[in-house]
Design a protein around this motif. Structure first.
Motif, PDB file in Angstrom:
ATOM      1  N   GLN A   1      -0.955   2.860   0.132  1.00  0.00           N
ATOM      2  CA  GLN A   1      -1.939   2.862  -0.950  1.00  0.00           C
ATOM      3  C   GLN A   1      -3.283   2.292  -0.525  1.00  0.00           C
ATOM      4  OE1 GLN A   1      -0.401   0.784  -4.323  1.00  0.00           O
ATOM      5  NE2 GLN A   1       1.106   2.358  -4.769  1.00  0.00           N
ATOM      6  N   ASN A   2      -3.260   1.356   0.392  1.00  0.00           N
ATOM      7  CA  ASN A   2      -4.479   0.616   0.682  1.00  0.00           C
ATOM      8  C   ASN A   2      -5.224   1.058   1.930  1.00  0.00           C
ATOM      9  OD1 ASN A   2      -4.993  -1.858  -1.238  1.00  0.00           O
ATOM     10  ND2 ASN A   2      -2.794  -1.494  -1.102  1.00  0.00           N
ATOM     11  N   PHE A   3      -4.607   1.955   2.693  1.00  0.00           N
ATOM     12  CA  PHE A   3      -5.314   2.489   3.848  1.00  0.00           C
ATOM     13  C   PHE A   3      -5.490   3.988   3.650  1.00  0.00           C
ATOM     14  CE2 PHE A   3      -3.852  -1.497   5.430  1.00  0.00           C
ATOM     15  CZ  PHE A   3      -4.793  -1.890   6.357  1.00  0.00           C
ATOM     16  N   LEU A   4      -6.505   4.538   4.264  1.00  0.00           N
ATOM     17  CA  LEU A   4      -6.718   5.982   4.184  1.00  0.00           C
ATOM     18  C   LEU A   4      -5.887   6.633   5.275  1.00  0.00           C
ATOM     19  CD1 LEU A   4     -10.431   6.972   3.693  1.00  0.00           C
ATOM     20  CD2 LEU A   4      -8.474   7.661   2.346  1.00  0.00           C
ATOM     21  N   LEU A   5      -4.781   7.228   4.886  1.00  0.00           N
ATOM     22  CA  LEU A   5      -3.877   7.788   5.896  1.00  0.00           C
ATOM     23  C   LEU A   5      -3.748   9.279   5.677  1.00  0.00           C
ATOM     24  CD1 LEU A   5      -1.180   5.052   5.425  1.00  0.00           C
ATOM     25  CD2 LEU A   5      -2.805   5.195   7.298  1.00  0.00           C
ATOM     26  N   GLN A   6      -3.623   9.999   6.762  1.00  0.00           N
ATOM     27  CA  GLN A   6      -3.440  11.448   6.636  1.00  0.00           C
ATOM     28  C   GLN A   6      -2.034  11.760   6.139  1.00  0.00           C
ATOM     29  OE1 GLN A   6      -5.770  13.472   6.617  1.00  0.00           O
ATOM     30  NE2 GLN A   6      -7.263  11.986   7.324  1.00  0.00           N
ATOM     31  N   ALA A   7      -1.074  11.020   6.657  1.00  0.00           N
ATOM     32  CA  ALA A   7       0.320  11.205   6.222  1.00  0.00           C
ATOM     33  C   ALA A   7       0.890   9.835   5.920  1.00  0.00           C
ATOM     34  CB  ALA A   7       1.119  11.873   7.323  1.00  0.00           C
ATOM     35  N   ASP A   8       1.833   9.793   4.983  1.00  0.00           N
ATOM     36  CA  ASP A   8       2.422   8.499   4.644  1.00  0.00           C
ATOM     37  C   ASP A   8       3.156   7.912   5.844  1.00  0.00           C
ATOM     38  OD1 ASP A   8       1.381   8.631   2.229  1.00  0.00           O
ATOM     39  OD2 ASP A   8       3.267   8.798   1.116  1.00  0.00           O
ATOM     40  N   LEU A   9       3.079   6.609   5.956  1.00  0.00           N
ATOM     41  CA  LEU A   9       3.732   5.931   7.076  1.00  0.00           C
ATOM     42  C   LEU A   9       5.223   5.802   6.796  1.00  0.00           C
ATOM     43  CD1 LEU A   9       1.247   2.999   7.650  1.00  0.00           C
ATOM     44  CD2 LEU A   9       1.684   4.882   9.218  1.00  0.00           C
ATOM     45  N   VAL A  10       5.981   5.809   7.849  1.00  0.00           N
ATOM     46  CA  VAL A  10       7.406   5.516   7.691  1.00  0.00           C
ATOM     47  C   VAL A  10       7.816   4.478   8.730  1.00  0.00           C
ATOM     48  CG1 VAL A  10       8.269   7.629   6.629  1.00  0.00           C
ATOM     49  CG2 VAL A  10       7.819   7.583   9.085  1.00  0.00           C
ATOM     50  N   ALA A  11       8.824   3.711   8.375  1.00  0.00           N
ATOM     51  CA  ALA A  11       9.314   2.702   9.315  1.00  0.00           C
ATOM     52  C   ALA A  11      10.346   3.351  10.217  1.00  0.00           C
ATOM     53  CB  ALA A  11       9.938   1.543   8.539  1.00  0.00           C
ATOM     54  N   GLU A  12      10.265   3.068  11.505  1.00  0.00           N
ATOM     55  CA  GLU A  12      11.229   3.642  12.440  1.00  0.00           C
ATOM     56  C   GLU A  12      12.148   2.548  12.932  1.00  0.00           C
ATOM     57  OE1 GLU A  12       9.030   5.654  15.451  1.00  0.00           O
ATOM     58  OE2 GLU A  12       8.035   6.891  13.915  1.00  0.00           O
ATOM     59  N   GLY A  13      13.420   2.803  12.752  1.00  0.00           N
ATOM     60  CA  GLY A  13      14.420   1.873  13.259  1.00  0.00           C
ATOM     61  C   GLY A  13      14.316   0.496  12.642  1.00  0.00           C
ATOM     62  N   GLY A  14      13.969   0.448  11.376  1.00  0.00           N
ATOM     63  CA  GLY A  14      13.962  -0.840  10.677  1.00  0.00           C
ATOM     64  C   GLY A  14      12.808  -1.721  11.072  1.00  0.00           C
ATOM     65  N   ILE A  15      11.947  -1.217  11.934  1.00  0.00           N
ATOM     66  CA  ILE A  15      10.795  -2.025  12.327  1.00  0.00           C
ATOM     67  C   ILE A  15       9.531  -1.266  11.997  1.00  0.00           C
ATOM     68  CG2 ILE A  15       9.529  -2.994  14.292  1.00  0.00           C
ATOM     69  CD1 ILE A  15      12.283  -3.463  15.577  1.00  0.00           C
ATOM     70  N   LEU A  16       8.643  -1.951  11.390  1.00  0.00           N
ATOM     71  CA  LEU A  16       7.375  -1.327  11.040  1.00  0.00           C
ATOM     72  C   LEU A  16       6.347  -1.777  12.058  1.00  0.00           C
ATOM     73  CD1 LEU A  16       5.665   0.220   8.975  1.00  0.00           C
ATOM     74  CD2 LEU A  16       5.402  -1.901   7.734  1.00  0.00           C
ATOM     75  N   ASN A  17       5.683  -0.821  12.635  1.00  0.00           N
ATOM     76  CA  ASN A  17       4.685  -1.163  13.637  1.00  0.00           C
ATOM     77  C   ASN A  17       3.540  -0.153  13.553  1.00  0.00           C
ATOM     78  OD1 ASN A  17       3.308  -2.186  15.722  1.00  0.00           O
ATOM     79  ND2 ASN A  17       4.791  -1.613  17.329  1.00  0.00           N
ATOM     80  N   VAL A  18       2.407  -0.579  13.001  1.00  0.00           N
ATOM     81  CA  VAL A  18       1.263   0.329  12.920  1.00  0.00           C
ATOM     82  C   VAL A  18       0.035  -0.339  13.518  1.00  0.00           C
ATOM     83  CG1 VAL A  18       1.630   1.979  11.078  1.00  0.00           C
ATOM     84  CG2 VAL A  18       1.165  -0.391  10.504  1.00  0.00           C
ATOM     85  N   ALA A  19      -0.832   0.501  14.020  1.00  0.00           N
ATOM     86  CA  ALA A  19      -2.073  -0.036  14.583  1.00  0.00           C
ATOM     87  C   ALA A  19      -3.242   0.700  13.969  1.00  0.00           C
ATOM     88  CB  ALA A  19      -2.075   0.144  16.098  1.00  0.00           C
ATOM     89  N   PHE A  20      -4.265  -0.043  13.678  1.00  0.00           N
ATOM     90  CA  PHE A  20      -5.494   0.540  13.151  1.00  0.00           C
ATOM     91  C   PHE A  20      -6.648   0.106  14.033  1.00  0.00           C
ATOM     92  CE2 PHE A  20      -2.736  -0.159   9.488  1.00  0.00           C
ATOM     93  CZ  PHE A  20      -2.759   1.078   8.868  1.00  0.00           C
ATOM     94  N   MET A  21      -7.711   0.898  13.977  1.00  0.00           N
ATOM     95  CA  MET A  21      -8.926   0.489  14.669  1.00  0.00           C
ATOM     96  C   MET A  21     -10.016   0.312  13.617  1.00  0.00           C
ATOM     97  SD  MET A  21     -10.382  -0.298  17.450  1.00  0.00           S
ATOM     98  CE  MET A  21      -9.488   0.254  18.881  1.00  0.00           C
ATOM     99  N   SER A  22     -10.686  -0.811  13.683  1.00  0.00           N
ATOM    100  CA  SER A  22     -11.737  -1.047  12.707  1.00  0.00           C
ATOM    101  C   SER A  22     -12.942  -0.172  13.005  1.00  0.00           C
ATOM    102  CB  SER A  22     -12.148  -2.518  12.728  1.00  0.00           C
ATOM    103  OG  SER A  22     -13.376  -2.657  12.057  1.00  0.00           O
ATOM    104  N   LEU A  23     -13.455   0.494  12.002  1.00  0.00           N
ATOM    105  CA  LEU A  23     -14.645   1.328  12.198  1.00  0.00           C
ATOM    106  C   LEU A  23     -15.913   0.483  12.172  1.00  0.00           C
ATOM    107  CD1 LEU A  23     -13.913   4.520  10.097  1.00  0.00           C
ATOM    108  CD2 LEU A  23     -13.314   4.012  12.444  1.00  0.00           C
TER     109      LEU A  23
END
Lengths: 740, 680
Positions: A537-559
């Protein structure tokens, strides 16, 4: 029609925002205003106070002048000692707070406020027994009791602009409402923040209305009323509100919001609806609005003061007026309003009728075009009617009825020609063109709107609008798109609203990006799905994120160039935020905690770069302090020297020794020049010191924002204690672990 | 003097009305009836009974009605109603019988009309026609737009029609010829007979101008004489209608004025017959017609006005004491009736609209349906103010405005207008996309009129576009375009001082007179689109900012421009050559630069510049001096000059406020003068 019950003219300028009223002898009200040249004047028409001390008697009757000899930044009168009826006067300057007993004509106390004094409020706060004088400075809030002891200290996000004491949660105790330059209204229960509301501009004024309601005014001309954290109404004017005050002018038992504007207008608005119930005009800007029993007849008047010193007092409406303060004719107004509505509906009806008529007239052309297009796809509605035909002449705005407007928001990482931005893509579903796009949104553009109006030759059925939100706040974009054909002179207006998520200036990137040095670790007992939902909800994402293998790991780059942001969550509910931007980490912690309904949250943080900077700043503060002392000592030396030089030079003159006299005066001149230079250095030094102190306060505030609830308060208090004891290492430890 | 205390009462609302399309019929019985014609083609005559509208008749035609006049026998009672729709004039009796339908067969619609006995005067844009007993009698082609026509009372003097023309003159007609021209200070838009009968000698005419002035002229047999002129110091709107009525009840007819910014004003006359201001009321909508009379209740005088949006309202001397208390509402039974009636109307309408709206939305699923929204009327005005050399753009709608987007492809400045309450927001713009200004005005609820002030720079030309979005579904917006001409700050005048040193620009080439006229139209404001008749035409202009002058004289293949301002000549040369190149016409250009003109214009600027500099300096000092005043009890130590500044502080400030950026503009002009000089 309500007319002023008294008018006065002080013949002195009055600084905007700096008007107060107090009963300095406990009985009689006296208007008190700050004027030019570092003076404060007190108008006491009922009692001639003794003069002496700071006060001088002015030749204009009932005015007495108080020389502060520094630029005055705030004035406030109130009771600091609950046992005595007398009000005292608190005067703030950029470096000091002076609390003065007018009746006795003595100083109560004099405090250094290195963070400046932007606003003062006097009254009882929370469970603190004695009333305190609260001073809002650059990022800091201080409270002093009648003896000058510090009873409150806390930090806030940015420079404080306005303060008000309101019983926010209806518990019989006052809470402190603080408006600051970072567009936030914060509510403090003593030193703990219990609510935060984001506005769209600097909050210039706050005032108490009734119960938990309070009025606010912004630098962009907005005024409105909040009840607790919910906004009742707001209106925006092209002028700025200088002063607001809650006063029951129409005697209906509820105070109205009285606003004094920069164009000299004064209006009273209903606290429920914002409807204007009364207005008056001054020839100059309004400086302040207060209330008090100025005629000494037992009723309180509303007193308005203009910047040129003109004063008007209004009594609340009497029964005969029946609340009608403006000479309005209600039945006429009702009739007019109803007729206007009727006319609008008739216009709308006419639009539909004409639409059907035009549709019939054009049906043959449309059908032939549809046949030519092979029955599929949309049909153009351009140039439907041959020139000279009636429908062509009246220049209708015609587009295919099936026209739809598509909008998408994407993160655009930018290239050589364009800086990184959020891209709003607007397109129509057929051959119609987008003539112009208006986006109304507050807080992200220079004004309240952004317009894209391309050159006639580059028009097409789509448009890309770059948006660069300067802050991480969720914003509603109210989009108006003008749709038609190139030859049209009338366009259809498509209106829609899109929400820009809070963290829209962050683009998803590869998780293998080099990890930032700093991190913030905390534990939540929530399902990962909820956290995922928040991210989506709070990030502009092209596709919804999903957790893989019970671990959530996402990276963003600040514009905005603040480097990468890594967000990790493991199955045990431990969340790690890696970013070098302490502000961003704080924002995420706060937003996430609100979403997950976490009342208290303790975090472990590590910001080596930020800490290194803080260490440097602290070293600098020490240096500045030392320089200041040195300079002060030097100045004292110099003034002694000057005295002796003058004597020597004058002696020489009396003795006719012109040579030595000249020499003496040349030396004196040089010394004077040195003094002036020294003063300039001192000034600069002071400015530097001020900004350094502000940085320190900001770091403490940031450290606080990384925690939630009681842990937040604890961190801030502990930091304050560490700074007071000059214990830098403890400070770092507190920021890191949240406890001493 | 008794203070006038008038209360506004709204009677009804009709369609959009043109200037002077409402009249009160002469008294029959106790109260008068209102005749009004609107753009929807509806003519109605109604009276008021206990606050309710009672129609005598209501007829409708398909074309819009532009004007309504009353007629009758010469010197007798005027109770026949004449309306003009396109090129047709129709006459009705007070009972509603259509006794006359007269097609003038003119190609252009009638814009103004006057009836005097059996004589009918009609004017289209440029052509004046006189019919006697519906037979062509005289006609006259005017050099500029005609905005109003009137005729002096025929029973007192010879038949003398007076035309108000856009080029700042009143043209007095005799037969088919021009008798003489009367110069007036602004473009006249409305005429009225003084005292409703032309005064003692039946030859005095009141005029109102689009820049807000009012004056009285006596039309003599051979020459006019100006009696008085009311300047427009408060910068109120343009005058649209004038009437004479004794609202102050002192036995002397007062002057009633309706303006396009919604101001209704009453002036009475002092001992020397000069008007003095007595009363103002603001309606926020253009007042298109005004007349004094007795309408609502017998014995109470009132001023009846019609507004652009079609409101018919009265400012009555009858006191209406109705007010709302905190708890109860005191309203008369008639009003309650009216309100409940309106409410039921509204409900029905609402239902109907909801149905239609659904139908409309359903059509979106069809592939071959169209959404066609008819245009709405915009009453717009874009005029140059002489006082502060800026343009005023006013936009008025029948329905509330939601927002206005202003776009310009030339650098212009927007100035704050106190009357306008809309929130303005400037958007960042990119000149490469052809945008030098993008600003949105978000209007407060129920704003139907918006006024903007624009300051242009001479030499920079282009178009200002206003996208107006009203608050009505389905939402649409309309674009209006306004030209900023290269010599935008020039104004038409009729005097030319031959004694000034002049620079001359002479153009010769293969161009027709019409081509030259269109080029000059492109350069200068206030010119008729049509090429004026005659082999050689000449126009005179004056700069509103610097008081320099310009003369344009041209005929086929030859044009001469003379001005004491070299910048003006240089701008003209640039633009004209550009335009000619567009049309592939070769121009031979010869200059004659008079060296004396440069010091001359500099001298024109100099005192002004010096004065402004001094003023700016004085204003700067005020605050400091005031501070000193606070410090010291006695200010006698100050130099007399400073004491004077302190004394006049308010005056100085007011004056400085009146001319914002005047100094900067003067600097700009001097700078551009220098650069132009180096170019030529």
């Amino acid at each position: 029609m309500l007319v002023p019950i008294f008018t006065l003219n002080f013949k002195h300028k009055v600084n905007p925002h700096m008007v107060t009223i107090g009963k300095y002898d406990g009985i009689h009200s006296s208007l008190t205003c700050a004027t030019t040249a570092g003076k404060v004047f007190i108008h006491s028409p009922h009692n001639r106070a003794e003069r002496g001390g700071l006060m001088t008697f002015s030749n204009e009757g009932d005015l007495s002048l108080l020389s502060i000899n520094q630029q005055v930044s705030a004035v406030c009168a109130g009771k600091l000692n609950s046992n005595i009826q007398n009000d005292i006067l608190a005067v703030g300057t950029p470096t000091n707070l002076l609390v003065y007993d007018i009746d006795k004509n003595t100083d109560l106390f004099y405090k250094d406020t290195p963070d400046g004094t932007n606003a003062i409020a006097i009254g009882k706060l929370g469970t603190i027994e004695q009333p305190i004088a609260i001073v809002g400075g650059n990022c800091s809030l201080q409270g002093f009791d009648q003896d000058g002891n510090e009873r409150l200290w806390t930090v806030t996000g940015d420079n404080v602009c306005s303060l008000a004491l309101v019983d926010f949660n209806n518990n019989g105790q006052n809470q402190l409402i603080v408006g600051s330059e970072d567009y936030d209204i914060r509510v403090f229960r003593e030193d703990e923040i219990i609510a935060e509301m984001t506005e769209t501009e600097t909050i210039t004024c706050l005032c108490h209305m009734a119960d938990s309601r309070f009025g606010y005014a912004l630098a962009n001309g907005t005024v409105g009323v909040y009840d607790r954290a919910a906004r009742f109404w707001r209106i925006k004017s092209k002028n700025q509100a200088i002063s607001i005050h809650g006063f029951d002018l129409d005697s209906d038992g509820v105070p109205e919001l009285i606003t004094g504007w920069s164009n000299g207008k004064v209006d009273a608005r209903s606290d429920r609806t914002g409807e204007v119930v009364f207005k008056d005009n001054f020839p100059n800007a309004v400086a302040g609005i207060v209330q008090g029993d100025y005629r000494h007849d037992g009723t309180e008047q509303l007193i308005c003061v203009s910047v040129e010193g003109e004063v008007r007092g209004f009594n609340p409406a009497s029964d005969e007026m029946r609340g009608n303060l403006m000479d309005t004719n209600v039945e006429q107004d009702t009739i007019r309003e109803l007729s206007q509505r009727k006319q609008n509906l008739q216009m709308e009806l006419r639009n539909y009728e004409e639409n059907i008529k035009a549709g019939t007239a054009a049906s043959t052309v449309l059908q032939s075009r549809a046949a030519a297009a092979g029955g599929s796809g949309s049909v153009s509605a351009e140039k439907l009617f041959p020139p000279g035909m009636e429908y062509n002449k009246i220049q209708m705005g015609i587009i295919p009825a099936s026209t739809q407007l598509q909008t998408t928001l994407t993160v655009h990482e930018g290239d050589e020609t364009k800086p990184p931005h959020v891209e709003l893509f607007i397109a129509t579903s057929n051959d119609t063109i987008v003539r112009a796009v208006l986006i109304f949104a507050e807080g992200i553009f220079e004004g309240e709107s952004h317009v894209v109006h391309p050159h006639l030759s580059t028009l097409s059925n789509m448009m890309k609008v770059p948006i660069v939100p300067p802050k991480d706040v969720p914003v509603d974009l109210h989009i108006k798109a003008f749709i038609g054909y190139k030859s049209s002179s009338q366009y259809h207006v498509f209106e829609l609203t899109r929400q820009l998520p809070r963290f829209s200036m962050y683009a998803v990137c590869d998780t293998n990006t080099p990890q930032p040095k700093s991190s913030c670790v905390f534990h939540v007992s929530e399902r990962m799905q909820r956290v995922l939902m928040w991210l989506n909800q709070n990030f502009l994402l092209q596709a919804d994120l999903v957790a893989e293998g019970g671990i959530l790991n996402v990276a963003f780059m600040s514009l905005r160039g603040a480097g990468p942001l890594l967000f990790q969550m493991d199955a045990a509910g431990q969340i790690t935020i890696r970013t070098n931007d302490m502000d961003l980490a704080g924002d995420i912690v706060q937003a996430l905690a609100t979403f997950l309904n976490q009342e208290d949250l303790q975090t472990n943080v590590d910001f080596p770069d930020e800490m290194e900077k803080l260490r440097e700043v602290l070293v600098k503060v020490d240096e500045y302090q030392a320089v200041r002392q040195k300079l002060t000592a030097e100045m004292a030396d110099h003034s002694n020297l000057i005295r002796s030089m003058v004597v020597r030079a004058e002696d020489a003159r009396l003795m006719g020794d012109m040579h030595n006299m000249r020499k003496g005066y040349v030396e004196l001149y040089n010394m004077n020049r040195d003094l002036v230079n020294g003063y300039k250095i001192r000034c600069n030094n002071h400015q530097e010191l001020l900004s350094a102190l502000k940085q320190v306060n900001q770091v403490i505030q940031k450290a606080g924002r990384l925690r939630v609830g009681k842990y937040k308060t604890a961190v801030i208090n502990a930091c304050r204690a560490a700074i007071k004891n000059n214990n830098v290492n403890a400070l770092f430890k507190i920021i890191k672990t949240g406890a001493a | 003097m008794m203070e006038l205390n008038l209360t506004r009462v709204d009677y009804t609302q009709v369609g959009v009305t043109s200037k002077k399309s409402m009249r009160l019929l002469p008294t029959s019985g106790k109260v008068q009836k209102i005749a009004i014609a609107d753009h929807d083609g509806i003519l109605q005559l109604f009276g008021m009974k206990k606050g309710d509208v009672q129609h005598v008749f209501k007829t409708s035609t398909s074309t819009k009605l532009a004007r309504l006049e009353l007629g009758g026998p010469v010197g007798g009672v005027r109770e026949r109603i004449f309306v003009s729709s396109a090129a047709v004039v129709k006459g009705y009796t007070k009972k509603g019988k259509n006794f006359l339908t007269f097609d003038t067969n003119m190609s252009e619609p009638i814009l103004s009309m006057y009836v005097e006995g059996a004589d009918l005067f009609t004017c289209s844009n440029f052509v004046f026609n006189h019919y006697h007993d519906c037979k062509d009698a005289n006609s006259f082609v005017c050099a500029d737009n005609i905005s109003d026509v009137i005729c002096l009372p025929a029973n007192m003097v010879d038949l003398t029609p007076v035309l108000a023309c856009q080029d700042r003159v009143l043209r007095i007609i005799q037969g088919s010829n021009l008798l003489y021209e009367v110069e007036v200070p602004g473009p006249p838009v409305t005429l009225s007979l003084y005292g409703n009968n032309g005064g003692d000698e039946a030859n005095e005419v009141l005029y109102g101008t689009s820049d807000g002035r009012v004056g009285l002229v006596q039309i003599g047999k051979l020459a006019p004489s100006h009696r008085w002129e009311l300047p427009n110091e408060k910068r109120n709107g343009g005058v649209l209608c004038i009437d004479n009525f004794d609202i102050t009840a002192d036995g002397v007819l007062d002057l009633l004025i309706g303006r396009d910014d919604g101001q209704v004003e009453v002036y009475s006359y002092d001992d020397s017959d000069e008007p003095i201001h007595r009363y103002s009321h603001t309606c926020n909508e253009s007042i298109t017609s005004i007349q004094g009379g007795v309408v609502a209740s017998a014995g109470f005088d009132e001023i009846v006005c019609a507004t652009y949006a079609g409101w018919v309202l009265g400012l009555t001397s009858e006191q209406q004491d109705k007010a709302m208390g905190p708890t109860q509402v005191v309203v008369s039974a008639a009003a309650v009736n009216k309100i409940s009636h309106l409410k039921t109307d509204l409900e029905q309408l609402q239902q109907k609209v909801t149905e239609e709206r659904e139908k409309y939305q359903q059509s979106a699923t069809s592939n071959i349906a169209i959404s066609a929204v008819p245009g709405f009327n915009i009453n717009d005005k874009f005029v140059l103010n002489r006082e502060d050399a800026s343009y005023t753009l006013s936009l008025e709608l029948q329905i509330p405005i939601d927002n206005v987007l202003l776009q310009s492809d030339v650098p212009i400045d927007l100035l704050d207008v106190e009357k306008n309450s809309a929130v303005v927001s400037y958007s960042a713009c990119n000149p490469e996309e052809g945008n030098f200004l993008l600003a949105t005005y978000r209007c407060q609820a129920n704003t139907t009129r918006l006024e903007l002030k624009i300051r242009s720079i001479e030499g920079q030309y282009g178009t200002v576009q206003a996208y107006v979005t009203p608050r009505v579904q389905p939402k649409t917006c309309q674009v209006k375009q306004y030209q900023i001409k290269p010599l935008s700050l020039h104004q038409r005048t009729h005097v030319f001082d031959e004694n000034r040193p002049h620079n001359t620009l002479k153009l010769t080439g293969q161009f027709s007179q019409a081509e030259m006229h269109s080029w000059i139209c492109f350069c200068l404001p206030e010119l008729p689109e049509k090429t004026p008749p005659g082999d050689e035409v000449s126009f005179h202009f004056m700069s509103t900012f610097l008081d320099t002058q310009l003369e344009c004289k041209y005929r086929k293949g030859d044009a001469i421009f003379r001005s004491d301002n070299i910048s003006t000549i240089s701008i003209l040369k640039d633009v004209l050559t550009k335009e000619a190149t567009k049309k592939k016409i070769r121009l031979d250009i010869t200059y004659d630069i008079n060296e004396a003109s440069i010091p001359y214009t500099l001298n024109l600027i100099h005192p002004n510049l010096e004065y402004q500099l001094l003023l700016a300096k004085k204003v700067q000092l005020i605050d400091a001096l005031k501070e000193l005043q606070v410090h010291e009890n006695d200010i006698n130590f100050m130099s007399p000059e400073y004491r004077q500044i302190l004394e006049d502080a308010e005056l100085l400030k007011a004056e400085f406020k009146k001319q914002p950026c005047h100094l900067e503009r003067l600097y700009d002009i001097l700078l551009s003068r220098l650069t132009r000089l180096s170019k030529t």
